[in-house]
Design an enzyme around this catalytic site. Sequence first.
Site, mmCIF file in Angstrom:
data_model
loop_
_atom_site.group_PDB
_atom_site.id
_atom_site.type_symbol
_atom_site.label_atom_id
_atom_site.label_comp_id
_atom_site.label_asym_id
_atom_site.label_seq_id
_atom_site.Cartn_x
_atom_site.Cartn_y
_atom_site.Cartn_z
ATOM 1 C CG ASP A 186 41.062 -10.793 -22.485
ATOM 2 O OD1 ASP A 186 40.722 -10.573 -23.775
ATOM 3 O OD2 ASP A 186 40.474 -10.970 -21.306
ATOM 4 C CG ASN A 196 39.646 -14.360 -19.158
ATOM 5 O OD1 ASN A 196 39.752 -14.014 -20.068
ATOM 6 N ND2 ASN A 196 38.518 -14.903 -18.446
ATOM 7 C CE LYS A 197 32.932 -9.606 -17.454
ATOM 8 N NZ LYS A 197 32.114 -8.526 -17.916
#
Length: 275
Positions: A186, A196-197
């Site tokens: 991201d 990121n996640k």
Amino acid sequence: MIPEEVLSVLEDMRSERIRGATHLAKRGAEAYLLLAGNLRGEELRKALREMRNLLPAVNPSMASLYNLSRFIPLTDDPKVVRERVEEFLSLLETSIIEIGNIGSELVDDGDTVITHSFSSAVLSILRRAMEKGRQFRVVLTESAPDYEGIALARELEKLGVGFEVITDAQLGLFARKATLALVGADTVTRDGAVVNKAGTYPLALACHDAGVPFYVAAESFKFHPEKSSDGMELLERPYSRQGYRVRNILFDVTPWKFIRGIITELGIIVPPKEL
């Protein structure tokens, strides 16, 4: 003043649970097209200035929204806005395709690729590898609590790629059985860390321990020009289970030292040797 239909798009973006930064960048572009269709002159210029705060605030963990808000100039001409939006969408599309071309060269016959969450860039790599005739399988997490991994499983099923879905808690166990790790991003910070996640960092650690090369796929518009890893705001959403509040920070930060390379449309960026 921002038109109501534009605010509605921003609210939809804020509530998105499955798709990541690339999808939200496309929705952000849609919001700009609506602005250009509703406003002109000084009203448009004021709205564009306001969007430079509103759009990144939709999800502060996603550099794509910040970069899009700066890609669109402060102008009073709707035509200029539309042209810049079209340019951005074209760059986005070609970036995903080129990442697929470059990243697919990392996938060899017989590979077991492990991934986490849903990434348009990772999907592009896997699709292109399959088109090149590579034989491989994918291990993917369900990616609780929003289950983005299930969305990826559906896409892989359409492509005919063999896959296995695991719970997030089994990341360490299955990382040892993988030959390659591919995740999206991201944000890539100024110091090379990847946002990121949540769960990406534990996967990177497990791959590091098991000697599995860990790659990140990220379009260049996901590189934040200002933020460092210690300055990132990590979005948290309310979540509860069986009456108990459960912490739900959506993102984590993976230091560059655990990343073999970042696959961009411009090539693969590798960390300095001293890391």
